[in-house]
Design an enzyme around this catalytic site. Structure first.
Site, PDB file in Angstrom:
ATOM      1  N   HIS A 147      -2.317   7.897 -12.895  1.00 11.95           N
ATOM      2  CA  HIS A 147      -1.426   6.918 -12.262  1.00 11.95           C
ATOM      3  C   HIS A 147      -0.181   6.661 -13.108  1.00 11.95           C
ATOM      4  O   HIS A 147       0.811   6.116 -12.626  1.00 11.95           O
ATOM      5  CB  HIS A 147      -2.178   5.612 -12.028  1.00 11.95           C
ATOM      6  CG  HIS A 147      -1.513   4.690 -11.042  1.00 11.95           C
ATOM      7  ND1 HIS A 147      -1.421   4.977  -9.695  1.00 11.95           N
ATOM      8  CD2 HIS A 147      -0.892   3.497 -11.210  1.00 11.95           C
ATOM      9  CE1 HIS A 147      -0.790   4.003  -9.081  1.00 11.95           C
ATOM     10  NE2 HIS A 147      -0.447   3.090  -9.970  1.00 11.95           N
TER      11      HIS A 147
ATOM     12  N   ARG B 210       3.249   7.735 -11.769  1.00  9.73           N
ATOM     13  CA  ARG B 210       3.968   6.774 -10.912  1.00  9.73           C
ATOM     14  C   ARG B 210       4.766   5.801 -11.780  1.00  9.73           C
ATOM     15  O   ARG B 210       5.926   5.495 -11.485  1.00  9.73           O
ATOM     16  CB  ARG B 210       2.965   6.035 -10.028  1.00  9.73           C
ATOM     17  CG  ARG B 210       3.557   4.981  -9.086  1.00  9.73           C
ATOM     18  CD  ARG B 210       2.464   4.569  -8.103  1.00  9.73           C
ATOM     19  NE  ARG B 210       2.761   3.336  -7.396  1.00  9.73           N
ATOM     20  CZ  ARG B 210       3.485   3.267  -6.274  1.00  9.73           C
ATOM     21  NH1 ARG B 210       4.016   4.360  -5.768  1.00  9.73           N
ATOM     22  NH2 ARG B 210       3.690   2.103  -5.667  1.00  9.73           N
TER      23      ARG B 210
ATOM     24  N   TYR C 121       8.461  -3.369 -14.161  1.00 10.10           N
ATOM     25  CA  TYR C 121       9.041  -2.230 -14.864  1.00 10.10           C
ATOM     26  C   TYR C 121      10.280  -2.619 -15.669  1.00 10.10           C
ATOM     27  O   TYR C 121      10.669  -1.888 -16.578  1.00 10.10           O
ATOM     28  CB  TYR C 121       9.377  -1.108 -13.878  1.00 10.10           C
ATOM     29  CG  TYR C 121       8.146  -0.506 -13.249  1.00 10.10           C
ATOM     30  CD1 TYR C 121       7.329   0.364 -13.965  1.00 10.10           C
ATOM     31  CD2 TYR C 121       7.784  -0.821 -11.952  1.00 10.10           C
ATOM     32  CE1 TYR C 121       6.188   0.910 -13.408  1.00 10.10           C
ATOM     33  CE2 TYR C 121       6.637  -0.283 -11.378  1.00 10.10           C
ATOM     34  CZ  TYR C 121       5.846   0.580 -12.107  1.00 10.10           C
ATOM     35  OH  TYR C 121       4.712   1.111 -11.545  1.00 10.10           O
TER      36      TYR C 121
ATOM     37  N   HIS D 146       6.623  -0.770  -2.516  1.00 13.27           N
ATOM     38  CA  HIS D 146       6.157  -2.115  -2.843  1.00 13.27           C
ATOM     39  C   HIS D 146       6.588  -3.101  -1.765  1.00 13.27           C
ATOM     40  O   HIS D 146       7.752  -3.113  -1.367  1.00 13.27           O
ATOM     41  CB  HIS D 146       6.729  -2.582  -4.188  1.00 13.27           C
ATOM     42  CG  HIS D 146       6.058  -1.960  -5.366  1.00 13.27           C
ATOM     43  ND1 HIS D 146       6.644  -1.920  -6.622  1.00 13.27           N
ATOM     44  CD2 HIS D 146       4.860  -1.356  -5.503  1.00 13.27           C
ATOM     45  CE1 HIS D 146       5.820  -1.321  -7.465  1.00 13.27           C
ATOM     46  NE2 HIS D 146       4.744  -0.973  -6.814  1.00 13.27           N
TER      47      HIS D 146
ATOM     48  N   LYS E 294       0.204   1.986   1.933  1.00 12.86           N
ATOM     49  CA  LYS E 294      -0.764   0.920   2.190  1.00 12.86           C
ATOM     50  C   LYS E 294      -0.453   0.222   3.510  1.00 12.86           C
ATOM     51  O   LYS E 294       0.703   0.003   3.846  1.00 12.86           O
ATOM     52  CB  LYS E 294      -0.738  -0.099   1.047  1.00 12.86           C
ATOM     53  CG  LYS E 294      -1.323   0.441  -0.261  1.00 12.86           C
ATOM     54  CD  LYS E 294      -1.365  -0.649  -1.305  1.00 12.86           C
ATOM     55  CE  LYS E 294      -2.040  -0.160  -2.580  1.00 12.86           C
ATOM     56  NZ  LYS E 294      -2.089  -1.224  -3.620  1.00 12.86           N
TER      57      LYS E 294
ATOM     58  N   ARG F 213       1.629   7.330  -4.721  1.00 16.28           N
ATOM     59  CA  ARG F 213       0.264   7.144  -5.192  1.00 16.28           C
ATOM     60  C   ARG F 213      -0.543   8.420  -4.954  1.00 16.28           C
ATOM     61  O   ARG F 213      -0.230   9.220  -4.074  1.00 16.28           O
ATOM     62  CB  ARG F 213      -0.398   5.970  -4.460  1.00 16.28           C
ATOM     63  CG  ARG F 213       0.350   4.647  -4.583  1.00 16.28           C
ATOM     64  CD  ARG F 213      -0.279   3.583  -3.693  1.00 16.28           C
ATOM     65  NE  ARG F 213       0.409   2.298  -3.798  1.00 16.28           N
ATOM     66  CZ  ARG F 213       1.426   1.925  -3.021  1.00 16.28           C
ATOM     67  NH1 ARG F 213       1.883   2.755  -2.080  1.00 16.28           N
ATOM     68  NH2 ARG F 213       1.993   0.747  -3.172  1.00 16.28           N
TER      69      ARG F 213
END
Length: 300
Positions: A246, A249, A281, A272, A173, A149
């Protein structure tokens, strides 16, 4: 519930126990405050008084305001988490949001760059070797090589880069760490940038810090700064359709899957928490296969 600020306590819980970012924390509190405004309008005195019927009424309230389905889904998710916290604290005996079924999120396929578009982007950052172009080259190579990211990219420190094993320590994150490999193109771009750009800018402006990416003053490049740099690269490449940084990514993940990478590996590389976040995806790759088939099969 009187005498205690449950919204603030929930915020503290998200920050300390769940390691949520400040941005995520603010979004949760904003959704709770919106719900509190609904409670005031409906004369519901406190959070503990909310029942399932009130939640159904709140859903109707949101739909009348014509919020997007994704926004409604997020608000319900925030409140479900908040009431789960109240349940844990003994304030509630049940979670009124636990069994709420809301409008399913509309499936939106991630947009990605096609190979010719990537070639145009790289053409822009390889057209000369001035300090800022070297910086943008390293930035583009890193993002495409790793799929990280923009915010994660801004946080890269010099000691995070292992040149021997060609991997970068990424802080994602919730402060979760992962190592992401990168290839020879990114390695060369980072080395060229460090010597020909970063060191020059840092020395010229007498700055000292360990952040890899810097602006023209030698200060750490912020996520907003990275988006600006990428937007300028995209603008110079003269790509016609509406695009966003973005998408690099998304392109990273799509290209890996199109070339045979397994889903679990892509999940780990992207950072993730859930495989379901990565599975989106597969829809992109199926569309790619279908398009290729329809264009090239003689009896399609």
């Amino acid at each position: 519930m009187t005498g205690r600020n449950w919204e603030q306590e929930f915020s503290n819980y998200l920050s300390t126990e769940r390691n949520y970012s400040e941005h995520t924390n603010i979004n949760y509190l904003h959704d709770i405050q919106d719900f509190h405004q609904f409670m005031v309008e409906e004369a519901i005195a406190q959070f503990a008084d909310v029942a399932y019927a009130d939640v159904r009424l709140y859903l109707t309230y949101l739909r009348k305001k014509e919020f997007a389905r994704t926004t409604v889904a997020r608000k319900i998710s925030s409140l479900r988490s908040f009431y789960a916290f109240l349940l844990r604290e003994g304030v509630m005996t049940e979670n009124p949001f636990a069994s709420v079924s809301h409008t399913k999120k509309q499936l939106r396929l991630p947009k990605f760059f096609y190979s010719q578009e990537m070639e145009a982007l790289f053409g822009v950052v390889y057209d000369n070797n001035d300090p800022l172009t070297l910086r943008d080259r390293a930035l583009l190579e890193i993002l495409y090589a790793t799929g990280i990211r923009v915010s994660e990219c801004a946080g890269i420190l010099l000691p995070d880069i292992d040149q021997t094993y060609q991997a970068i320590l990424i802080r994602g994150k919730g402060n979760k760490e992962r190592y992401v490999p990168f290839g020879a193109f990114a390695l060369d771009a980072v080395n060229d940038y460090t010597i020909g750009s970063r060191d020059v800018l840092m020395e010229h402006h007498q700055k000292e810090h360990n952040y890899l990416l810097v602006n023209h003053y030698g200060d750490p490049l912020t996520p907003r700064g990275i988006r600006y740099c990428l937007s300028k690269v995209i603008e110079k490449a003269a790509l016609t359709r509406k695009i966003h940084p973005h998408m690099l990514r998304h392109t990273f993940a799509t290209d890996l899957l199109n070339n045979g990478a397994d889903m679990r590996t892509v999940q780990e590389l992207l950072g993730h928490a859930s495989l379901s976040s990565t599975q989106i995806y597969t829809h992109v790759t199926k569309e790619h296969l279908k398009d290729t088939y329809m264009k090239h099969h003689p009896r399609a």
